[in-house]
Design a protein around this motif. Structure first.
Motif, PDB file in Angstrom:
ATOM      1  N   TYR A  17       7.733   8.103   4.805  1.00  0.00           N
ATOM      2  CA  TYR A  17       8.014   7.381   3.564  1.00  0.00           C
ATOM      3  C   TYR A  17       9.507   7.416   3.288  1.00  0.00           C
ATOM      4  O   TYR A  17      10.190   8.365   3.654  1.00  0.00           O
ATOM      5  N   THR A  18      10.001   6.375   2.621  1.00  0.00           N
ATOM      6  CA  THR A  18      11.419   6.351   2.276  1.00  0.00           C
ATOM      7  C   THR A  18      11.679   6.893   0.879  1.00  0.00           C
ATOM      8  O   THR A  18      12.822   7.175   0.531  1.00  0.00           O
ATOM      9  N   ASN A  19      10.619   7.013   0.062  1.00  0.00           N
ATOM     10  CA  ASN A  19      10.797   7.586  -1.274  1.00  0.00           C
ATOM     11  C   ASN A  19       9.478   8.146  -1.805  1.00  0.00           C
ATOM     12  O   ASN A  19       8.406   7.872  -1.264  1.00  0.00           O
ATOM     13  N   ARG A  20       9.563   8.921  -2.853  1.00  0.00           N
ATOM     14  CA  ARG A  20       8.388   9.565  -3.448  1.00  0.00           C
ATOM     15  C   ARG A  20       7.419   8.543  -4.036  1.00  0.00           C
ATOM     16  O   ARG A  20       6.206   8.739  -3.982  1.00  0.00           O
ATOM     17  N   SER A  21       7.958   7.476  -4.609  1.00  0.00           N
ATOM     18  CA  SER A  21       7.085   6.483  -5.255  1.00  0.00           C
ATOM     19  C   SER A  21       6.088   5.876  -4.278  1.00  0.00           C
ATOM     20  O   SER A  21       4.905   5.727  -4.598  1.00  0.00           O
ATOM     21  N   GLU A  22       6.559   5.519  -3.077  1.00  0.00           N
ATOM     22  CA  GLU A  22       5.656   4.949  -2.071  1.00  0.00           C
ATOM     23  C   GLU A  22       4.544   5.936  -1.727  1.00  0.00           C
ATOM     24  O   GLU A  22       3.376   5.565  -1.627  1.00  0.00           O
ATOM     25  N   MET A  43       2.680 -15.529  -3.611  1.00  0.00           N
ATOM     26  CA  MET A  43       2.005 -14.334  -4.071  1.00  0.00           C
ATOM     27  C   MET A  43       2.833 -13.687  -5.171  1.00  0.00           C
ATOM     28  O   MET A  43       4.017 -13.428  -5.015  1.00  0.00           O
ATOM     29  N   GLU A  44       2.207 -13.397  -6.292  1.00  0.00           N
ATOM     30  CA  GLU A  44       2.888 -12.825  -7.437  1.00  0.00           C
ATOM     31  C   GLU A  44       3.081 -11.329  -7.244  1.00  0.00           C
ATOM     32  O   GLU A  44       2.182 -10.624  -6.807  1.00  0.00           O
ATOM     33  N   LYS A  45       4.282 -10.832  -7.571  1.00  0.00           N
ATOM     34  CA  LYS A  45       4.572  -9.405  -7.445  1.00  0.00           C
ATOM     35  C   LYS A  45       3.964  -8.643  -8.614  1.00  0.00           C
ATOM     36  O   LYS A  45       3.942  -9.120  -9.747  1.00  0.00           O
ATOM     37  N   ASP A  46       3.464  -7.436  -8.305  1.00  0.00           N
ATOM     38  CA  ASP A  46       2.940  -6.575  -9.359  1.00  0.00           C
ATOM     39  C   ASP A  46       4.086  -6.072 -10.233  1.00  0.00           C
ATOM     40  O   ASP A  46       5.194  -5.832  -9.756  1.00  0.00           O
ATOM     41  N   VAL A  47       3.806  -5.919 -11.516  1.00  0.00           N
ATOM     42  CA  VAL A  47       4.769  -5.326 -12.430  1.00  0.00           C
ATOM     43  C   VAL A  47       4.730  -3.824 -12.215  1.00  0.00           C
ATOM     44  O   VAL A  47       3.664  -3.208 -12.212  1.00  0.00           O
ATOM     45  N   LEU A  48       5.880  -3.215 -12.011  1.00  0.00           N
ATOM     46  CA  LEU A  48       5.951  -1.779 -11.782  1.00  0.00           C
ATOM     47  C   LEU A  48       6.210  -1.062 -13.098  1.00  0.00           C
ATOM     48  O   LEU A  48       6.995  -1.524 -13.924  1.00  0.00           O
ATOM     49  N   THR A  49       5.554   0.062 -13.296  1.00  0.00           N
ATOM     50  CA  THR A  49       5.726   0.890 -14.477  1.00  0.00           C
ATOM     51  C   THR A  49       6.308   2.226 -14.050  1.00  0.00           C
ATOM     52  O   THR A  49       5.792   2.855 -13.121  1.00  0.00           O
ATOM     53  N   ARG A  50       7.358   2.640 -14.701  1.00  0.00           N
ATOM     54  CA  ARG A  50       7.974   3.942 -14.394  1.00  0.00           C
ATOM     55  C   ARG A  50       7.362   5.013 -15.291  1.00  0.00           C
ATOM     56  O   ARG A  50       7.075   4.772 -16.453  1.00  0.00           O
ATOM     57  N   PHE A  51       7.160   6.192 -14.715  1.00  0.00           N
ATOM     58  CA  PHE A  51       6.727   7.339 -15.504  1.00  0.00           C
ATOM     59  C   PHE A  51       7.247   8.606 -14.839  1.00  0.00           C
ATOM     60  O   PHE A  51       7.548   8.615 -13.646  1.00  0.00           O
ATOM     61  N   ARG A  91       2.043   6.255  -4.664  1.00  0.00           N
ATOM     62  CA  ARG A  91       1.163   5.071  -4.739  1.00  0.00           C
ATOM     63  C   ARG A  91       0.044   5.159  -3.705  1.00  0.00           C
ATOM     64  O   ARG A  91      -1.122   4.899  -4.008  1.00  0.00           O
ATOM     65  N   ASP A  92       0.389   5.546  -2.460  1.00  0.00           N
ATOM     66  CA  ASP A  92      -0.634   5.667  -1.424  1.00  0.00           C
ATOM     67  C   ASP A  92      -1.644   6.762  -1.740  1.00  0.00           C
ATOM     68  O   ASP A  92      -2.844   6.603  -1.515  1.00  0.00           O
ATOM     69  N   LEU A  93      -1.173   7.890  -2.251  1.00  0.00           N
ATOM     70  CA  LEU A  93      -2.088   8.981  -2.614  1.00  0.00           C
ATOM     71  C   LEU A  93      -3.037   8.561  -3.732  1.00  0.00           C
ATOM     72  O   LEU A  93      -4.225   8.875  -3.700  1.00  0.00           O
ATOM     73  N   VAL A  94      -2.519   7.848  -4.719  1.00  0.00           N
ATOM     74  CA  VAL A  94      -3.369   7.380  -5.830  1.00  0.00           C
ATOM     75  C   VAL A  94      -4.405   6.399  -5.303  1.00  0.00           C
ATOM     76  O   VAL A  94      -5.591   6.482  -5.644  1.00  0.00           O
ATOM     77  N   ASP A 137       8.112  16.714  -0.599  1.00  0.00           N
ATOM     78  CA  ASP A 137       9.222  16.048   0.081  1.00  0.00           C
ATOM     79  C   ASP A 137       9.115  16.220   1.600  1.00  0.00           C
ATOM     80  O   ASP A 137       9.393  15.286   2.353  1.00  0.00           O
ATOM     81  N   GLN A 138       8.705  17.396   2.045  1.00  0.00           N
ATOM     82  CA  GLN A 138       8.502  17.637   3.475  1.00  0.00           C
ATOM     83  C   GLN A 138       7.400  16.720   4.004  1.00  0.00           C
ATOM     84  O   GLN A 138       7.529  16.096   5.046  1.00  0.00           O
ATOM     85  N   TYR A 139       6.296  16.631   3.246  1.00  0.00           N
ATOM     86  CA  TYR A 139       5.174  15.767   3.617  1.00  0.00           C
ATOM     87  C   TYR A 139       5.618  14.309   3.730  1.00  0.00           C
ATOM     88  O   TYR A 139       5.324  13.644   4.726  1.00  0.00           O
ATOM     89  N   ILE A 140       6.324  13.795   2.727  1.00  0.00           N
ATOM     90  CA  ILE A 140       6.699  12.376   2.761  1.00  0.00           C
ATOM     91  C   ILE A 140       7.695  12.097   3.885  1.00  0.00           C
ATOM     92  O   ILE A 140       7.671  11.024   4.478  1.00  0.00           O
ATOM     93  N   SER A 141       8.538  13.064   4.181  1.00  0.00           N
ATOM     94  CA  SER A 141       9.464  12.901   5.304  1.00  0.00           C
ATOM     95  C   SER A 141       8.694  12.833   6.622  1.00  0.00           C
ATOM     96  O   SER A 141       8.958  11.964   7.460  1.00  0.00           O
ATOM     97  N   GLU A 142       7.726  13.728   6.804  1.00  0.00           N
ATOM     98  CA  GLU A 142       6.921  13.743   8.032  1.00  0.00           C
ATOM     99  C   GLU A 142       6.089  12.477   8.180  1.00  0.00           C
ATOM    100  O   GLU A 142       5.847  12.018   9.293  1.00  0.00           O
ATOM    101  N   GLN A 143       5.650  11.909   7.064  1.00  0.00           N
ATOM    102  CA  GLN A 143       4.829  10.707   7.097  1.00  0.00           C
ATOM    103  C   GLN A 143       5.652   9.436   7.224  1.00  0.00           C
ATOM    104  O   GLN A 143       5.099   8.361   7.416  1.00  0.00           O
TER     105      GLN A 143
END
Length: 159
Positions: A30-35, A1-9, A38-41, A22-28
């Motif tokens: 997540y280990t970082n904001r990017s994850e 399986m080919e990995k997706d190319v990640l784009t930083r912004f 991505r899920d919210l998008v 940050d409080q939300y991602i901690s409660e859910q």
């Protein structure tokens, strides 16, 4: 399986909003904001209003209704039979003496599923109805389901 190319912004937000996020991602968990972003998008892009009405989707219609309203349970069952090609399965739960929760697993063109949800929502005694969907891969790579296999009805009277 080919990995997706990640784009930083970069994203600029007020500090208070970042702290809440940050409080939300901690409660859910997540280990970082990017994850989390991505899920919210992905969630926003799968909202029914974002998809083409002819898009093939699968999902659920969740409803809460008062089963004491005259003829409502029969009307809701009739609606499901009218859309039997789109209804895969149902689960019915008694919430209390008056209210029932019903989850209908559906599959088909988004326009038809919206139509079914709308017909459910406008019935007298239906307190809540919501359609939630996910995109289906139409190129044949994914699992296909033949609605002619029939559908199951699960009845849980625990309450």
């Amino acid at each position: 399986m080919e990995k997706d190319v990640l784009t930083r912004f970069g994203v600029s937000m007020p500090e208070d909003l970042v702290n809440q996020f940050d409080q939300y991602i901690s409660e859910q968990g997540y280990t970082n904001r990017s994850e989390a972003i991505r899920d919210l998008v992905r969630r926003v892009l799968l909202e029914p209003r974002q998809l083409n009405s002819e898009q093939l989707v699968a999902g659920t219609i969740v409803m809460v209704y008062d089963h004491h309203v005259s003829e409502l349970p029969l009307t809701l069952m009739e609606l499901q039979h009218q859309y039997h090609h789109h209804v895969i399965s149902t689960m019915h739960v008694h919430l209390n003496h008056e209210q029932c929760l019903e989850i209908i697993v559906v599959r088909g063109n988004l326009s038809k599923l919206r139509e079914l949800k709308q017909q459910i929502q406008v019935q007298k005694g239906v307190l809540y109805a919501e359609l939630s969907v996910t995109y289906l891969d139409e190129d044949g790579k994914g699992h296909t389901h033949d609605p002619s296999h029939g559908h199951t009805h699960t009845h849980d009277s625990k309450g």
